[in-house]
Design a protein around this motif. Structure first.
Motif, PDB file in Angstrom:
ATOM      1  N   SER A 131       0.809  -1.119   0.026  1.00  0.00           N
ATOM      2  CA  SER A 131      -0.047   0.083  -0.052  1.00  0.00           C
ATOM      3  C   SER A 131       0.905   1.181   0.025  1.00  0.00           C
ATOM      4  CB  SER A 131      -0.952   0.241   1.219  1.00  0.00           C
ATOM      5  OG  SER A 131      -1.609  -1.158   1.152  1.00  0.00           O
ATOM      6  N   ALA A 132       0.312   2.292  -0.491  1.00  0.00           N
ATOM      7  CA  ALA A 132       0.975   3.577  -0.583  1.00  0.00           C
ATOM      8  C   ALA A 132       1.184   4.432   0.595  1.00  0.00           C
ATOM      9  CB  ALA A 132       0.619   4.520  -1.673  1.00  0.00           C
ATOM     10  N   VAL A 133      -0.038   4.410   1.357  1.00  0.00           N
ATOM     11  CA  VAL A 133      -0.080   5.117   2.679  1.00  0.00           C
ATOM     12  C   VAL A 133      -0.884   4.499   3.590  1.00  0.00           C
ATOM     13  CG1 VAL A 133      -0.130   7.208   1.247  1.00  0.00           C
ATOM     14  CG2 VAL A 133      -2.466   6.272   1.939  1.00  0.00           C
ATOM     15  N   GLY A 158      -3.492   8.198  -7.818  1.00  0.00           N
ATOM     16  CA  GLY A 158      -2.837   7.353  -8.766  1.00  0.00           C
ATOM     17  C   GLY A 158      -1.350   7.347  -8.908  1.00  0.00           C
ATOM     18  N   THR A 159      -0.924   8.506  -8.677  1.00  0.00           N
ATOM     19  CA  THR A 159       0.610   8.818  -8.860  1.00  0.00           C
ATOM     20  C   THR A 159       1.172   8.286  -7.537  1.00  0.00           C
ATOM     21  OG1 THR A 159       0.187  10.777  -9.899  1.00  0.00           O
ATOM     22  CG2 THR A 159       2.380  10.375  -9.020  1.00  0.00           C
ATOM     23  N   MET A 160       0.330   8.245  -6.467  1.00  0.00           N
ATOM     24  CA  MET A 160       0.870   7.979  -5.131  1.00  0.00           C
ATOM     25  C   MET A 160       1.234   6.245  -5.160  1.00  0.00           C
ATOM     26  SD  MET A 160      -1.415  10.344  -2.706  1.00  0.00           S
ATOM     27  CE  MET A 160      -0.701   9.768  -1.031  1.00  0.00           C
ATOM     28  N   LEU A 161       0.098   5.509  -5.911  1.00  0.00           N
ATOM     29  CA  LEU A 161       0.269   4.169  -6.074  1.00  0.00           C
ATOM     30  C   LEU A 161       1.687   3.657  -6.575  1.00  0.00           C
ATOM     31  CD1 LEU A 161      -3.152   3.398  -7.590  1.00  0.00           C
ATOM     32  CD2 LEU A 161      -2.244   2.720  -5.270  1.00  0.00           C
ATOM     33  N   LEU A 162       2.356   4.461  -7.291  1.00  0.00           N
ATOM     34  CA  LEU A 162       3.752   4.156  -7.906  1.00  0.00           C
ATOM     35  C   LEU A 162       4.504   3.593  -6.819  1.00  0.00           C
ATOM     36  CD1 LEU A 162       4.542   6.969 -10.469  1.00  0.00           C
ATOM     37  CD2 LEU A 162       4.440   4.539 -10.756  1.00  0.00           C
ATOM     38  N   HIS A 222       6.453   0.159  -6.582  1.00  0.00           N
ATOM     39  CA  HIS A 222       7.969  -0.028  -6.356  1.00  0.00           C
ATOM     40  C   HIS A 222       8.258  -0.706  -5.203  1.00  0.00           C
ATOM     41  CE1 HIS A 222       8.998   2.599  -9.945  1.00  0.00           C
ATOM     42  NE2 HIS A 222       8.536   3.389  -9.146  1.00  0.00           N
ATOM     43  N   LEU A 223       7.439  -0.758  -4.257  1.00  0.00           N
ATOM     44  CA  LEU A 223       7.687  -1.756  -3.209  1.00  0.00           C
ATOM     45  C   LEU A 223       7.590  -3.199  -3.418  1.00  0.00           C
ATOM     46  CD1 LEU A 223       5.556  -0.114  -0.005  1.00  0.00           C
ATOM     47  CD2 LEU A 223       8.205  -0.477  -0.307  1.00  0.00           C
ATOM     48  N   HIS A 224       6.632  -3.444  -4.472  1.00  0.00           N
ATOM     49  CA  HIS A 224       6.742  -4.991  -5.287  1.00  0.00           C
ATOM     50  C   HIS A 224       8.151  -5.110  -5.740  1.00  0.00           C
ATOM     51  CE1 HIS A 224       2.794  -6.259  -3.958  1.00  0.00           C
ATOM     52  NE2 HIS A 224       2.461  -5.441  -4.498  1.00  0.00           N
ATOM     53  N   ARG A 225       8.501  -4.424  -6.627  1.00  0.00           N
ATOM     54  CA  ARG A 225       9.559  -4.263  -7.487  1.00  0.00           C
ATOM     55  C   ARG A 225      10.891  -4.512  -6.787  1.00  0.00           C
ATOM     56  NH1 ARG A 225       9.542  -5.017 -12.810  1.00  0.00           N
ATOM     57  NH2 ARG A 225      11.297  -3.816 -13.170  1.00  0.00           N
ATOM     58  N   SER A 226      11.137  -3.722  -5.355  1.00  0.00           N
ATOM     59  CA  SER A 226      12.269  -3.815  -4.622  1.00  0.00           C
ATOM     60  C   SER A 226      12.278  -5.032  -3.912  1.00  0.00           C
ATOM     61  CB  SER A 226      12.284  -2.682  -3.691  1.00  0.00           C
ATOM     62  OG  SER A 226      11.179  -2.944  -2.549  1.00  0.00           O
ATOM     63  N   GLY A 227      11.285  -5.698  -3.499  1.00  0.00           N
ATOM     64  CA  GLY A 227      11.128  -6.964  -3.003  1.00  0.00           C
ATOM     65  C   GLY A 227      11.385  -7.998  -4.024  1.00  0.00           C
ATOM     66  N   GLY A 275      -1.234  -7.295  -4.782  1.00  0.00           N
ATOM     67  CA  GLY A 275      -2.299  -6.475  -4.526  1.00  0.00           C
ATOM     68  C   GLY A 275      -1.380  -5.004  -4.460  1.00  0.00           C
ATOM     69  N   ILE A 276      -2.053  -4.126  -4.891  1.00  0.00           N
ATOM     70  CA  ILE A 276      -1.640  -2.875  -4.734  1.00  0.00           C
ATOM     71  C   ILE A 276      -2.921  -2.205  -4.199  1.00  0.00           C
ATOM     72  CG2 ILE A 276      -0.922  -0.697  -6.030  1.00  0.00           C
ATOM     73  CD1 ILE A 276       0.930  -2.340  -7.743  1.00  0.00           C
ATOM     74  N   SER A 277      -2.998  -1.414  -3.106  1.00  0.00           N
ATOM     75  CA  SER A 277      -3.997  -0.538  -2.721  1.00  0.00           C
ATOM     76  C   SER A 277      -3.280   0.706  -2.207  1.00  0.00           C
ATOM     77  CB  SER A 277      -4.575  -1.281  -1.372  1.00  0.00           C
ATOM     78  OG  SER A 277      -3.845  -1.428  -0.263  1.00  0.00           O
ATOM     79  N   TRP A 278      -4.096   1.779  -2.393  1.00  0.00           N
ATOM     80  CA  TRP A 278      -3.761   3.091  -1.920  1.00  0.00           C
ATOM     81  C   TRP A 278      -3.451   3.113  -0.564  1.00  0.00           C
ATOM     82  CZ3 TRP A 278      -6.881   7.491   0.217  1.00  0.00           C
ATOM     83  CH2 TRP A 278      -6.078   8.410   0.320  1.00  0.00           C
ATOM     84  N   ALA A 279      -4.291   2.562   0.193  1.00  0.00           N
ATOM     85  CA  ALA A 279      -4.313   2.903   1.794  1.00  0.00           C
ATOM     86  C   ALA A 279      -4.352   1.444   2.448  1.00  0.00           C
ATOM     87  CB  ALA A 279      -5.246   3.794   2.211  1.00  0.00           C
ATOM     88  N   ARG A 280      -3.526   1.543   3.583  1.00  0.00           N
ATOM     89  CA  ARG A 280      -3.698   0.143   4.490  1.00  0.00           C
ATOM     90  C   ARG A 280      -3.899   0.517   6.014  1.00  0.00           C
ATOM     91  NH1 ARG A 280      -4.489  -3.774   7.044  1.00  0.00           N
ATOM     92  NH2 ARG A 280      -3.409  -5.937   7.211  1.00  0.00           N
TER      93      ARG A 280
END
Length: 204
Positions: A30-32, A58-62, A66-71, A199-204
């Motif tokens: 999640s982004a935030v 939508g931009t914040m979802l990047l 990137h957290l998925h990509r770094s993992g 999963g990619i969610s904006w908020a968690r």
């Protein structure tokens, strides 16, 4: 946002992932954090028609992407996956009530910024009440069998997966218990092989 639970991305101890019998998605990020300010932003976007916020959110979802990509890089993942984006669908009733699907708009914004194709993959087979008002047990029961693959999209995805495994990012606005994401992933993996759902969610 700091990650403590490697599965769902929660910043503290996660009982939901420990209690889940079967998990069909690889992980969520999640982004935030879902703070009072973020709740206010989401309310403006979803319920008051401030669709201009889609570009900001939508931009914040990047960040989550990137957290998925770094993992993946940390695990020395081989770059053989094809990346695609899809989103949690709304029921026809909810779509008419709101006028748009916020998850679809966020998916389109992320896809544009990350350069990843966005596909409509799932549809709801029935209308359900808002999940935010339900207990975890009620969510699990209510979501059983609520999603189905769109036939044309499923055929196209099956053909793509025959050439290389697919990393499919499922977009939603808020991750609460993970029940919605898990049911979406279950629907995908039940009928399609070679699909890894993230999963990619904006908020968690």
């Amino acid at each position: 946002m700091q990650v403590r639970c490697e599965r769902c991305g929660r910043p503290d101890h996660c009982t939901d992932c420990l209690r889940r019998r079967d998990t069909f998605f690889v992980q969520n990020r999640s982004a935030v954090a879902y703070s009072p300010l973020m709740k206010e932003w989401l309310a403006l976007f979803k319920y008051r028609g401030h669709e201009k916020l889609r570009q900001l959110i939508g931009t914040m979802l990047l960040h989550a992407y990137h957290l998925h990509r770094s993992g993946a890089e940390d695990m020395n993942e081989q770059p053989t996956f094809r990346e695609l984006i899809t989103y949690v669908p709304l029921s026809r009733e909810r779509q008419l009530e709101r006028g748009f699907n916020q998850a679809q708009q966020l998916a389109e914004e992320l896809g544009k910024r990350a350069g990843i194709p966005v596909i409509p993959l799932l549809e709801r087979t029935r209308h359900t009440d808002k999940q935010s008002f339900k207990t975890r047990g009620d969510r699990l029961e209510d979501l059983q069998g609520v999603f189905a693959l769109i036939p044309a999209s499923a055929i196209a995805l099956k053909q793509l997966a025959a050439y290389s495994p697919i990393k499919l990012y499922m977009i939603d606005d808020v991750y609460t218990t993970g029940s919605t994401l898990n049911e979406c992933a279950k629907t995908v993996r039940r009928e399609l092989e070679g699909i890894h759902v993230y999963g990619i969610s904006w908020a968690r």
